[in-house]
Design an enzyme around this catalytic site. Structure first.
Site, PDB file in Angstrom:
ATOM      1  N   TRP A 200     135.584  19.191 -71.775  1.00  0.00           N
ATOM      2  CA  TRP A 200     135.685  18.485 -70.497  1.00  0.00           C
ATOM      3  C   TRP A 200     136.582  17.254 -70.670  1.00  0.00           C
ATOM      4  O   TRP A 200     136.466  16.524 -71.653  1.00  0.00           O
ATOM      5  CB  TRP A 200     134.279  18.057 -70.035  1.00  0.00           C
ATOM      6  CG  TRP A 200     134.331  17.221 -68.797  1.00  0.00           C
ATOM      7  CD1 TRP A 200     134.471  17.665 -67.506  1.00  0.00           C
ATOM      8  CD2 TRP A 200     134.299  15.791 -68.732  1.00  0.00           C
ATOM      9  NE1 TRP A 200     134.524  16.605 -66.650  1.00  0.00           N
ATOM     10  CE2 TRP A 200     134.418  15.433 -67.368  1.00  0.00           C
ATOM     11  CE3 TRP A 200     134.192  14.785 -69.681  1.00  0.00           C
ATOM     12  CZ2 TRP A 200     134.423  14.110 -66.939  1.00  0.00           C
ATOM     13  CZ3 TRP A 200     134.196  13.468 -69.255  1.00  0.00           C
ATOM     14  CH2 TRP A 200     134.305  13.142 -67.895  1.00  0.00           C
ATOM     15  N   ASP A 367     135.183  14.381 -50.606  1.00  0.00           N
ATOM     16  CA  ASP A 367     134.620  15.032 -51.798  1.00  0.00           C
ATOM     17  C   ASP A 367     133.096  15.112 -51.677  1.00  0.00           C
ATOM     18  O   ASP A 367     132.524  15.064 -50.579  1.00  0.00           O
ATOM     19  CB  ASP A 367     135.078  14.255 -53.047  1.00  0.00           C
ATOM     20  CG  ASP A 367     135.188  15.135 -54.282  1.00  0.00           C
ATOM     21  OD1 ASP A 367     134.133  15.407 -54.884  1.00  0.00           O
ATOM     22  OD2 ASP A 367     136.304  15.561 -54.636  1.00  0.00           O
ATOM     23  N   ASP A 368     132.439  15.225 -52.775  1.00  0.00           N
ATOM     24  CA  ASP A 368     130.986  15.407 -52.882  1.00  0.00           C
ATOM     25  C   ASP A 368     130.207  14.334 -52.113  1.00  0.00           C
ATOM     26  O   ASP A 368     130.623  13.184 -52.044  1.00  0.00           O
ATOM     27  CB  ASP A 368     130.649  15.303 -54.386  1.00  0.00           C
ATOM     28  CG  ASP A 368     129.267  15.810 -54.706  1.00  0.00           C
ATOM     29  OD1 ASP A 368     128.522  16.137 -53.792  1.00  0.00           O
ATOM     30  OD2 ASP A 368     128.963  15.880 -55.920  1.00  0.00           O
ATOM     31  N   ARG A 444     123.650  18.761 -64.931  1.00  0.00           N
ATOM     32  CA  ARG A 444     123.806  17.791 -63.839  1.00  0.00           C
ATOM     33  C   ARG A 444     122.720  17.981 -62.759  1.00  0.00           C
ATOM     34  O   ARG A 444     123.006  18.008 -61.558  1.00  0.00           O
ATOM     35  CB  ARG A 444     125.192  17.960 -63.218  1.00  0.00           C
ATOM     36  CG  ARG A 444     125.712  16.722 -62.536  1.00  0.00           C
ATOM     37  CD  ARG A 444     126.918  17.070 -61.680  1.00  0.00           C
ATOM     38  NE  ARG A 444     127.575  15.876 -61.199  1.00  0.00           N
ATOM     39  CZ  ARG A 444     128.407  15.845 -60.173  1.00  0.00           C
ATOM     40  NH1 ARG A 444     128.714  16.948 -59.538  1.00  0.00           N
ATOM     41  NH2 ARG A 444     128.972  14.729 -59.793  1.00  0.00           N
ATOM     42  N   ASP A 479     134.267  23.438 -55.955  1.00  0.00           N
ATOM     43  CA  ASP A 479     133.896  22.895 -57.264  1.00  0.00           C
ATOM     44  C   ASP A 479     132.839  23.781 -57.937  1.00  0.00           C
ATOM     45  O   ASP A 479     132.207  24.635 -57.297  1.00  0.00           O
ATOM     46  CB  ASP A 479     133.337  21.482 -57.052  1.00  0.00           C
ATOM     47  CG  ASP A 479     133.490  20.586 -58.270  1.00  0.00           C
ATOM     48  OD1 ASP A 479     133.794  21.110 -59.360  1.00  0.00           O
ATOM     49  OD2 ASP A 479     133.280  19.362 -58.141  1.00  0.00           O
ATOM     50  N   CYS A 527     138.140  24.163 -58.710  1.00  0.00           N
ATOM     51  CA  CYS A 527     137.779  23.036 -59.562  1.00  0.00           C
ATOM     52  C   CYS A 527     136.497  23.427 -60.279  1.00  0.00           C
ATOM     53  O   CYS A 527     135.657  24.137 -59.717  1.00  0.00           O
ATOM     54  CB  CYS A 527     137.546  21.808 -58.684  1.00  0.00           C
ATOM     55  SG  CYS A 527     136.887  20.386 -59.560  1.00  0.00           S
ATOM     56  N   ASP A 549     139.157  16.428 -64.882  1.00  0.00           N
ATOM     57  CA  ASP A 549     138.547  15.209 -64.347  1.00  0.00           C
ATOM     58  C   ASP A 549     139.148  13.972 -64.988  1.00  0.00           C
ATOM     59  O   ASP A 549     138.854  12.857 -64.565  1.00  0.00           O
ATOM     60  CB  ASP A 549     137.036  15.225 -64.607  1.00  0.00           C
ATOM     61  CG  ASP A 549     136.297  15.910 -63.479  1.00  0.00           C
ATOM     62  OD1 ASP A 549     136.912  16.205 -62.440  1.00  0.00           O
ATOM     63  OD2 ASP A 549     135.086  16.165 -63.630  1.00  0.00           O
TER      64      ASP A 549
HETATM   65  C1  DGJ Z   1     133.652  17.334 -60.432  1.00  0.00           C
HETATM   66  C2  DGJ Z   1     135.050  17.316 -59.916  1.00  0.00           C
HETATM   67  O1  DGJ Z   1     135.941  17.677 -60.901  1.00  0.00           O
HETATM   68  C3  DGJ Z   1     135.344  15.938 -59.335  1.00  0.00           C
HETATM   69  O2  DGJ Z   1     136.675  15.862 -58.942  1.00  0.00           O
HETATM   70  C4  DGJ Z   1     134.418  15.709 -58.199  1.00  0.00           C
HETATM   71  O3  DGJ Z   1     134.686  16.614 -57.174  1.00  0.00           O
HETATM   72  C5  DGJ Z   1     132.978  15.814 -58.659  1.00  0.00           C
HETATM   73  N1  DGJ Z   1     132.738  17.046 -59.355  1.00  0.00           N
HETATM   74  C6  DGJ Z   1     132.047  15.712 -57.502  1.00  0.00           C
HETATM   75  O4  DGJ Z   1     130.759  15.953 -57.858  1.00  0.00           O
END
Ligand code: DGJ
Length: 748
Positions: A200, A367-368, A444, A479, A527, A549
C-alpha cells in the site's frame, strides 16, 4: 496478418508484421510450441525446431520409442504426470482420484476477429480485419474433457491474446484444480525477470532479477490483484534496455487471485505460467459444464522496453478500455478526500468546488462519507442513501449545485463492502463472506459482501442505479478497501467452495457491466485503497484507476514510472495534494507536484481555498497548461528516459502523433551543489524536424536531441543570484518542444 496450417506437418504459423508464433501437433496429439519471436519467413516445414532428447532418467510416452518425452518438449499447455515434470497449466481431479490428463488435438478453426469471453473482460476488435483467431480443439480421451485453446493475433504489433476453455463432455463430475490462461515454454533462460511489486502507498515498484534454475513467481491470494504484486511480468534479455533489445511482456486481464511464474528447468528452458492462482482454486465441472479462463496477453518486441510498453498502452487504451471516455482527454477533477476526510458539510463542499471552478477545474468528486451513518470508517458501508443531516437535499441537490457552478459532479462508492454498523448488515448478516464456526477478520472495520451470489450483486446494483438515475452524476470512483479473508459462501455446497474467489470477481465484473451499460456516459475510476486493483481487468470497465493513496510527488515518480510499463498514461489517476504531504509529511514545491501529476489523469486533492493567492494563480496556470496539453500527455507516445529506481533524477516524455510537439518531465530528488554537466537523450522525435525548446528559446534538431541529448545541467550550480533561479530539493522542470514550422520559425 495470417494464420496458416500445414496439414502434412501439422504445423500452425501465426504471423503479422512483427512476429511469428509457431506450434505443431505431436504424433500423440499433444501441442508443442516451436517459436515465438520476430517475424520469420513462412515455411511448410518447421519440424527441425522440435528438439527431442534421449537422456538418462528420462521417461518416454511410447513403448519402444526414446524420442518423445514431454519433459524435453516445449509445450503449449503442459500437464503433469505423463513424462512432463514441470508445473502444469491444468490439473483435473477425477472421480477415481486420478489427476492425470492428456489433451490431444482433434481439430481447429481459424476465424476473423476475436470472440468475446462471456462474463470476463478481454481485448476486442472493432473491425474483424484487426485480428484473426485460431481455436484449437483438444480432448482428454479418458475423461472426455474438452479443451479449447484460443490464440488471437492482432494485425499489428507483437500481440497475442490467449485463453482456455474447458467443457466436460463426459458423464462424470470433474474438478479443475488448476486452469491457467497461458503456458509458454521458451527455449532458453537467458532473461531477466521484471515484476512490479510493493505494498500500500508504494505500488508497482520495478524489481529485476536474473532468471535462474528453479521457480520464481509473483502472485496474489488476497482476492484482489493487490498492491503487493501486479499481474504483469516481463522477460527481457540482459542486454535489452528501454531503447533496444528483446522483451516479452505477459499480462493477465484479471482482478483476483493470480499467479505469474517462470520455471527454469535443468536444461535451461523456461516455462511461463499465467492465470488464476491455483491455490484454493477448485472448479467443479459437471456434465456439459464449462469453465473459461481469463485472457492473458503476451507481447514480443525486439525494440526494447519503451516499445513494449507503448504496444501495451495502445492495446489497452484502444482495444481493452471501452465507452465514450475511451478516447477523450480526461476531465481535470478536484476530490475532497484529503481536503476534508469525513469532516464536511454541504456548504464546505460547495466552497471547495467553487474555488476549484474559479481555477478552471472541471469535475468535483465527493469522496467517502456521504451515506448512511458514516461519519468515520466504523459505520455506514452498504447503506447507499445520502446522509440528510450533511446533505439536506441528498445527492440530487448537491449535484445540481455543483452543476450550477459549471462543473460536473462525481461520487464515491465502495459497493463490495459492508460495516457491521449498517442497516444492510443488520438485515442480512449472512451476506458477508465468512467461514462457519470461525470469526470473521475485518479490514478497516469492514467486511466483504458475498459477490459470488447474484442476488447480492442485484441488490447493490439497485442501490447504486437509483442514485445514478435520480441525480446528475458524471463520474464514479469505485473503491475497495480490504482484501478477502475466510473466503466461504453460504450459498454454495462444500464441493464448490473452491470457486468462490473467482465467482466473487465475476460478480464484480457483472456489476461493472450492468452499471456501465445503463449509464454509458459516466466516467468510472477504479480504486482499491489506491492501487490495490490496478489491473487490466478493471480497465475494461473503468478507463482510469487511482494509482496510489500516496500523493507525495517524489513517491509518485516511482509509482507512476513502474505503472507505465504496462498501463497507459490515460489510465493513471494522479493528483496534486497539499504539503506537508499526508502520507510522508514531506514538503515538495507546488510545481513539482503538478509536473508529476500531469503524466496521468490530473486533478487536485486539497482545498484550494487554503492556498495563498500566489499559489492559486499558479494552479490556474497549471489547469490551463493541462487543458492545452492533456491530449498529448494522455494519448501521445510515452517514453521513460531516466529511472527513479536508478538514481537522483527521473525523466520521461510524451510526444504527439505527428512528432511536432513533446513534453519532457525532469525531476531531481535532492539538490546538488556545483554538480556535473548533465544531458538526457530524448526519444521519439523526428530527426529532421527542428524544435524550439521553451526553456532557453533555442532551436534543436530532433537528431541532436536524440543523439547528443537535451542539456539539463543546473545553471545555478549552487550560486543563486541575478537571473539564475535557485533550484531546490524535489525540483522539477517541464521542457516543451515545438516543431518550428508550428512556432512560426523555419528550419533548414
Ligand atoms: C481509499 C482511497 O484510495 C482514497 O482515495 C479514499 O477514497 C478513501 N479510500 C476513502 O475511504
Amino acid at each position: 496478418m495470417s494464420i496458416r496450417y500445414n496439414e502434412h506437418t501439422r504445423t500452425f504459423h501465426l504471423q503479422n508484421d512483427t512476429i511469428s508464433y509457431i506450434m505443431t501437433v505431436l504424433p500423440g496429439g499433444q501441442m508443442a510450441g516451436l517459436y515465438f519471436g520476430s517475424r520469420i519467413h513462412h515455411k511448410e516445414d518447421f519440424s527441425y525446431l522440435l528438439e527431442t532428447a534421449s537422456r538418462p532418467m528420462t521417461s518416454y510416452l511410447y513403448e519402444g520409442d526414446r524420442t518423445i518425452s514431454l519433459e524435453h518438449i516445449k509445450q503449449e499447455y503442459g500437464v503433469y504426470g505423463s513424462t512432463d515434470y514441470r508445473q502444469p497449466a491444468a490439473e483435473v481431479i477425477q472421480e477415481n482420484g486420478s489427476r492425470i490428463s492428456d489433451f490431444r488435438y482433434i481439430r481447429h478453426t481459424i476465424s476473423e476477429g476475436k470472440p468475446a469471453l462471456p462474463g470476463l473482460p478481454a481485448t476486442y476488435t472493432e473491425d474483424s480485419s484487426e485480428a484473426e483467431t485460431l481455436t484449437l480443439f483438444l480432448k482428454d480421451p479418458v475423461t472426455n474433457l474438452s479443451l479449447k485453446l484460443f490464440y488471437t493475433i492482432f494485425a499489428r504489433g507483437g500481440i497475442i491474446a490467449r485463453s482456455a476453455r474447458f467443457i466436460n463432455e463426459g458423464t462424470k463430475t470433474l474438478h479443475l484444480s488448476r486452469a491457467m490462461s497461458l503456458c509458454m515454454d521458451l527455449p532458453d533462460s537467458d532473461y531477466e525477470f521484471l515484476h512490479f511489486s510493493g505494498a500500500w502507498a508504494r505500488e508497482r515498484h520495478l524489481k529485476k532479477r536474473k532468471l535462474e534454475q528453479g521457480i520464481q513467481s509473483v502472485g496474489s491470494m488476497r482476492g484482489n490483484s493487490s498492491h503487493n504484486h501486479n499481474p504483469f511480468i516481463i522477460l527481457k534479455r540482459p542486454s535489452a534496455d528501454e531503447e533496444k533489445g528483446e522483451c516479452i511482456g505477459f499480462s493477465l486481464i484479471y482482478s483476483g487471485n493470480f499467479l505469474a511464474q517462470a520455471e527454469v528447468d535443468a536444461y535451461d528452458t523456461t516455462r511461463i505460467l499465467l492465470g488464476i492462482h491455483p491455490d484454493c482454486f477448485d472448479w467443479k465441472l459437471e456434465e456439459n459444464e464449462s469453465f473459461q479462463t481469463p485472457e492473458a496477453v503476451m507481447i514480443y518486441t525486439s525494440h526494447g522496453l519503451n516499445h513494449l510498453s507503448q504496444t501495451f498502452h495502445k492495446l489497452y487504451q484502444k482495444r481493452l478500455a471501452r465507452g465514450v471516455w475511451r478516447d477523450r482527454p480526461r476531465p481535470i477533477l478536484i476530490n475532497n478526500w484529503e481536503a476534508t476526510y469525513f469532516d464536511f458539510t454541504q456548504e464546505r463542499l460547495v466552497d471547495i468546488a467553487a474555488k476549484a471552478r474559479d481555477c478552471g477545474v472541471e469535475l468535483f468528486v465527493l469522496d467517502d462519507g456521504w451515506f448512511g451513518a458514516r461519519r468515520n470508517d466504523h459505520a455506514g458501508l452498504g447503506d447507499w442513501t445520502a446522509n440528510r443531516k450533511l446533505l439536506p437535499g441528498g445527492i440530487t441537490e448537491l449535484a445540481k449545485k455543483i452543476e450550477e457552478l459549471g462543473m460536473m459532479f462525481g461520487l464515491w462508492f465502495e459497493p463490495e463492502m459492508v460495516n457491521k454498523d449498517s442497516e444492510l448488515y443488520r438485515t442480512h448478516p449472512d451476506w458477508i463472506l465468512s467461514t462457519p464456526g470461525r470469526s470473521s477478520s475485518h479490514g478497516r472495520q469492514q467486511y466483504v459482501l458475498d459477490f459470488s451470489r447474484p442476488e447480492i450483486v442485484d441488490y447493490i446494483y439497485e442501490q447504486m442505479a437509483k442514485i445514478l438515475r435520480e441525480a446528475s452524476i458524471s463520474y464514479i470512483k469505485w473503491d475497495m478497501n480490504r482484501s478477502i479473508t475466510e473466503c466461504y459462501s453460504y450459498a454454495y455446497p462444500a464441493d464448490r467452495q473452491g470457486e468462490i474467489f473467482h465467482r466473487y470477481i465475476l460478480g464484480v465484473y457483472d456489476l461493472y457491466e450492468r452499471l456501465t451499460s445503463e449509464f454509458p456516459k459516466v466516467l468510472f475510476e477504479s480504486c482499491a485503497s489506491g492501487g490495490g486493483r490496478f489491473d487490466p481487468g478493471l480497465l475494461y470497465y473503468a478507463p482510469q484507476g487511482w494509482a496510489s493513496d500516496d500523493t507525495d510527488a517524489v513517491e509518485r515518480l516511482k509509482i507512476q514510472y513502474g505503472t507505465s510499463y504496462c498501463y497507459p498514461i490515460s489510465s493513471i489517476g494522479s493528483h496534486v495534494s497539499i504539503t506537508p504531504n499526508h502520507q510522508l509529511n514531506r514538503i515538495t514545491p507546488l510545481h513539482t507536484r503538478a509536473n508529476t501529476a500531469y503524466f496521468g489523469t490530473f486533478g487536485y486533492e486539497l482545498d484550494l481555498n487554503k492556498l495563498t493567492e500566489e499559489e492559486q494563480e499558479a494552479v490556474k496556470q497549471q489547469v490551463l497548461f493541462m487543458k492545452k496539453y492533456r491530449r498529448l500527455l494522455q494519448y501521445g507516445t510515452f517514453y521513460r528516459l531516466c529511472s527513479p529506481f536508478d538514481g537522483n533524477v527521473t525523466a520521461w516524455m510524451a510526444v504527439n502523433e505527428d512528432k511536432t510537439c513533446a513534453v519532457i518531465g525532469w525531476y531531481r530528488i535532492l539538490n546538488q551543489t556545483n554538480s556535473s554537466f548533465t544531458r538526457i537523450r530524448l526519444q521519439g522525435l523526428d530527426p529532421e524536424m527542428c524544435y524550439t525548446n521553451n526553456m532557453d528559446g533555442q532551436s534543436y534538431f530532433g537528431d541532436e536531441l536524440m543523439n547528443l541529448g537535451l542539456i539539463t545541467t543546473d545553471a545555478a550550480a549552487g550560486e543563486a543570484g541575478g537571473d539564475i533561479i535557485p533550484s531546490c530539493d524535489f525540483d522539477s522542470r517541464l521542457y516543451i518542444l515545438k516543431a518550428e514550422s508550428l512556432s512560426g520559425k523555419s528550419s533548414s
